[in-house]
Design an enzyme around this catalytic site. Structure first.
Site, PDB file in Angstrom:
ATOM      1  N   VAL A  86       0.788  -1.240  -0.074  1.00  0.00           N
ATOM      2  CA  VAL A  86       0.023   0.016  -0.029  1.00  0.00           C
ATOM      3  C   VAL A  86       0.960   1.293   0.105  1.00  0.00           C
ATOM      4  O   VAL A  86       0.607   2.248  -0.670  1.00  0.00           O
ATOM      5  CB  VAL A  86      -0.859   0.022   1.224  1.00  0.00           C
ATOM      6  CG1 VAL A  86      -1.842   1.175   1.111  1.00  0.00           C
ATOM      7  CG2 VAL A  86      -1.841  -1.197   1.114  1.00  0.00           C
ATOM      8  N   LYS A 117      -6.316  -0.743  10.736  1.00  0.00           N
ATOM      9  CA  LYS A 117      -7.534  -0.890  11.399  1.00  0.00           C
ATOM     10  C   LYS A 117      -7.294  -1.634  12.623  1.00  0.00           C
ATOM     11  O   LYS A 117      -8.075  -1.490  13.783  1.00  0.00           O
ATOM     12  CB  LYS A 117      -8.502  -1.866  10.671  1.00  0.00           C
ATOM     13  CG  LYS A 117      -7.938  -3.058   9.908  1.00  0.00           C
ATOM     14  CD  LYS A 117      -7.874  -3.293   8.714  1.00  0.00           C
ATOM     15  CE  LYS A 117      -6.808  -3.663   8.044  1.00  0.00           C
ATOM     16  NZ  LYS A 117      -6.224  -3.171   6.721  1.00  0.00           N
ATOM     17  N   GLU A 157      -9.799   6.578   6.115  1.00  0.00           N
ATOM     18  CA  GLU A 157     -10.588   5.903   5.107  1.00  0.00           C
ATOM     19  C   GLU A 157      -9.942   4.716   4.574  1.00  0.00           C
ATOM     20  O   GLU A 157     -10.879   3.798   4.331  1.00  0.00           O
ATOM     21  CB  GLU A 157     -10.830   6.911   3.907  1.00  0.00           C
ATOM     22  CG  GLU A 157     -11.718   6.573   2.890  1.00  0.00           C
ATOM     23  CD  GLU A 157     -13.022   6.325   3.457  1.00  0.00           C
ATOM     24  OE1 GLU A 157     -13.711   7.510   3.368  1.00  0.00           O
ATOM     25  OE2 GLU A 157     -13.570   5.440   3.632  1.00  0.00           O
ATOM     26  N   GLY A 174     -10.734  -0.773   2.059  1.00  0.00           N
ATOM     27  CA  GLY A 174      -9.977  -0.333   1.008  1.00  0.00           C
ATOM     28  C   GLY A 174     -10.435   1.053   0.148  1.00  0.00           C
ATOM     29  O   GLY A 174     -10.519   2.083   0.747  1.00  0.00           O
ATOM     30  N   ILE A 234     -13.441   1.683  -1.037  1.00  0.00           N
ATOM     31  CA  ILE A 234     -14.434   2.156  -0.793  1.00  0.00           C
ATOM     32  C   ILE A 234     -14.724   3.270  -0.034  1.00  0.00           C
ATOM     33  O   ILE A 234     -14.082   3.279   1.265  1.00  0.00           O
ATOM     34  CB  ILE A 234     -15.538   0.981  -0.170  1.00  0.00           C
ATOM     35  CG1 ILE A 234     -15.614  -0.328  -1.066  1.00  0.00           C
ATOM     36  CG2 ILE A 234     -17.068   1.582  -0.179  1.00  0.00           C
ATOM     37  CD1 ILE A 234     -16.322  -1.502  -0.950  1.00  0.00           C
ATOM     38  N   GLU A 250      -2.602 -14.239   2.283  1.00  0.00           N
ATOM     39  CA  GLU A 250      -1.248 -14.141   2.938  1.00  0.00           C
ATOM     40  C   GLU A 250      -0.805 -15.508   3.312  1.00  0.00           C
ATOM     41  O   GLU A 250      -1.193 -16.552   3.363  1.00  0.00           O
ATOM     42  CB  GLU A 250      -1.422 -13.407   4.446  1.00  0.00           C
ATOM     43  CG  GLU A 250      -2.049 -11.963   4.378  1.00  0.00           C
ATOM     44  CD  GLU A 250      -0.978 -11.015   3.932  1.00  0.00           C
ATOM     45  OE1 GLU A 250       0.437 -11.294   3.857  1.00  0.00           O
ATOM     46  OE2 GLU A 250      -1.463  -9.788   3.668  1.00  0.00           O
ATOM     47  N   ASP A 293      -9.860  -9.508  11.309  1.00  0.00           N
ATOM     48  CA  ASP A 293      -9.596  -8.345  10.629  1.00  0.00           C
ATOM     49  C   ASP A 293     -11.028  -7.934  10.138  1.00  0.00           C
ATOM     50  O   ASP A 293     -11.072  -6.485  10.408  1.00  0.00           O
ATOM     51  CB  ASP A 293      -8.909  -8.798   9.258  1.00  0.00           C
ATOM     52  CG  ASP A 293      -8.887  -7.593   8.131  1.00  0.00           C
ATOM     53  OD1 ASP A 293      -8.141  -6.619   8.120  1.00  0.00           O
ATOM     54  OD2 ASP A 293      -9.848  -7.666   7.269  1.00  0.00           O
ATOM     55  N   LYS A 322     -12.553  -3.947  11.445  1.00  0.00           N
ATOM     56  CA  LYS A 322     -13.324  -3.139  10.607  1.00  0.00           C
ATOM     57  C   LYS A 322     -14.590  -2.868  11.347  1.00  0.00           C
ATOM     58  O   LYS A 322     -15.295  -1.579  11.120  1.00  0.00           O
ATOM     59  CB  LYS A 322     -13.281  -3.529   9.295  1.00  0.00           C
ATOM     60  CG  LYS A 322     -11.974  -3.834   8.519  1.00  0.00           C
ATOM     61  CD  LYS A 322     -11.710  -4.462   7.374  1.00  0.00           C
ATOM     62  CE  LYS A 322     -10.529  -4.654   6.719  1.00  0.00           C
ATOM     63  NZ  LYS A 322     -10.465  -5.592   5.823  1.00  0.00           N
TER      64      LYS A 322
END
Ligand code: HSE
Length: 451
Positions: free
Chosen positions: A18, A109, A133, A138, A140, A194, A205, A209
């Site tokens: 990223v 997150k 954000e 991601g 969105i 991963e 995860d 979120k």
């Protein structure tokens, strides 16, 4: 930052997938951004201990450094982008940056789910903001939707497919009829999961979120540790196929619902009807459905992972900070968890849902009656009862039975399953998967008022 700033200095910390995509967008597209937003985003430092990826991308060598302090001491840096991941080092970097008077943009997150309120408070003490954000779904813009576009709504419920790895695996299991281990191995070989997929497949995860999204949706401080989490790693292909025969598709959903004065928050693999709005969200895509009292159902769809989609959200945050928009929202809104009451998170036993239950039982008279009696005593109403012929049934003396229930309390279902599991005629631990119906829209009439 003020509206009059036309230049914004940025230090990027962490140049992985990223980070590399973010640096690429901020350098390659900087003129386009300036033309569109009237602000020049000046990437001044790419801080990392290993610059292999940055060099592979051909990023400007003069930006590469391992010296975070130099970046934080630079008065021309107004924004620090934290893309280190994990909790410990990322928290240290974030706190250092905030205390140095820098706004922080993060995709982290896990950090915000565990320590968001403390970090927001540090930001406020130092007159800066945290923008995130990229932390949920991601590319969105769901944080923008909750803190801006939907701001007048009293939100009743939020349902998210917020982990692309899990959605990819489940979609392949449904569409290709392959078991979990085979699909996971293929996803890893293709770079879609991963090497250690635990954080994704355990549901953790998604719960990170959900903690962030539910906090903003309901304006309450959500405790990550009280979110009930189940992952996809124990799912059996047989159940996915039985569900499919009943007209359902399996999805890992992050669910937040108001129930009375409380909130039910959970991450679960659940069955949804093939006509459900989230049923067609396949492969690595994410989607979030939000039900507001004025809007009714709105749904947000897109790529929830990957370098460029996530970098798109990071860059949007940098621009918003540079334009002074995000710092204003961060200062003025009352939705942030450090400013809200703790949520009344209901125990999982209080969740009300329909359920799919599979049991392996002795194939002889009276077995249905025994199970039926337990369900009746627990006040669970059976909606359908099947004895499908499945190859996996280990012997001719045994039968696989599939039960679906009407809406029931999860506590009652758990108790019934524990009791059934002890019956001598029930030969294996029953499998139970929730069935989630499409949320009813509850549009309020014009005379009604929010409390
Ligand atoms: N690993 C996540 C996913 C993306 O597979 O969706 C980052 O949150």
């Amino acid at each position: 930052m003020s509206e009059t700033n036309t230049k914004c200095g940025v230090a990027l910390v962490g140049c992985g997938v990223v980070g590399g995509a973010t640096a690429t967008l901020l350098t390659r597209d900087s003129e386009i951004l300036r033309g569109r937003c009237g602000t020049r985003i000046d990437l001044r430092y790419i801080v990392d201990l290993d610059h292999t990826h940055a060099r592979e991308l051909g990023l400007d060598e003069s930006l590469l450094t391992a010296d975070l302090t130099a970046a934080l001491d630079d008065p021309d840096v107004q924004v620090v982008i934290e893309l280190v991941g994990g909790i410990t080092t990322a928290r240290e970097i974030t706190e250092q940056a905030l205390r140095a008077g820098k706004h922080v943009v993060t995709a982290n997150k896990a950090l915000l789910a565990h320590a968001g309120p403390e970090l927001y408070a540090v930001a406020r003490e130092n007159g800066v903001s945290i923008a995130f954000e990229a932390s949920c779904a991601g590319g969105i813009p769901i944080i923008r939707a909750l803190t801006d576009g939907l701001i007048v709504n009293r939100i009743d419920a939020l349902y998210g497919i917020v982990n692309g790895t899990c959605n990819f695996i489940l979609s392949a299991m449904v569409q290709e009829g392959k078991g979990y281990d085979r699909v996971l191995a293929q996803a890893q070989a293709d770079g879609l999961a991963e090497a250690d997929p635990t954080l994704d497949v355990s549901g953790e995860d998604s719960a990170h979120k959900l903690t962030i999204l539910a906090g903003l949706a309901f304006g309450q401080n959500v405790d990550f540790d009280a979110v009930s989490i189940e992952g996809i790693d124990k799912l059996q292909l047989m159940d996915i196929q039985q569900g499919k025969a009943l007209g359902y598709v399996i999805k890992l959903l992050a669910i937040a619902q108001r129930q009375g004065d409380g909130l039910c928050l959970r991450v679960r693999p659940v069955f949804i009807d093939i006509e459900h709005p989230l049923a067609w969200v396949s492969g690595p895509f994410n989607a979030v459905s939000v039900y507001g009292h004025a809007t009714g159902h709105t749904m947000y769809y897109g790529r929830g992972a990957g370098g460029m989609p996530t970098a798109s959200a990071v860059v949007a945050d940098v621009v918003s900070v540079a334009q002074g928009l995000w710092p204003k929202l961060f200062a003025q809104l009352a939705l942030w968890p450090d400013r809200c009451e703790s949520a009344n998170q209901l125990p999982i036993e209080e969740v009300r849902s329909r359920y799919y239950i599979r049991m392996l039982v002795e194939d002889r008279p009276g077995v249905f009656a025994q199970i039926g009696r337990v369900f009746a005593e627990e006040e669970i109403s059976i909606a359908s009862l099947l004895q499908p012929e499945v190859e996996e049934t280990p012997s001719d003396d045994l039968a696989t039975i599939v039960i679906t229930t009407h809406v029931s309390r999860e506590g009652a279902v758990r108790s019934a399953l524990a009791r059934c599991g002890e019956l001598p005629t029930v030969r294996a631990r029953p499998v139970c998967i929730g069935i989630v119906d499409e949320h009813p829209e509850q549009l309020w009439a014009e005379g009604e008022q929010q409390e």
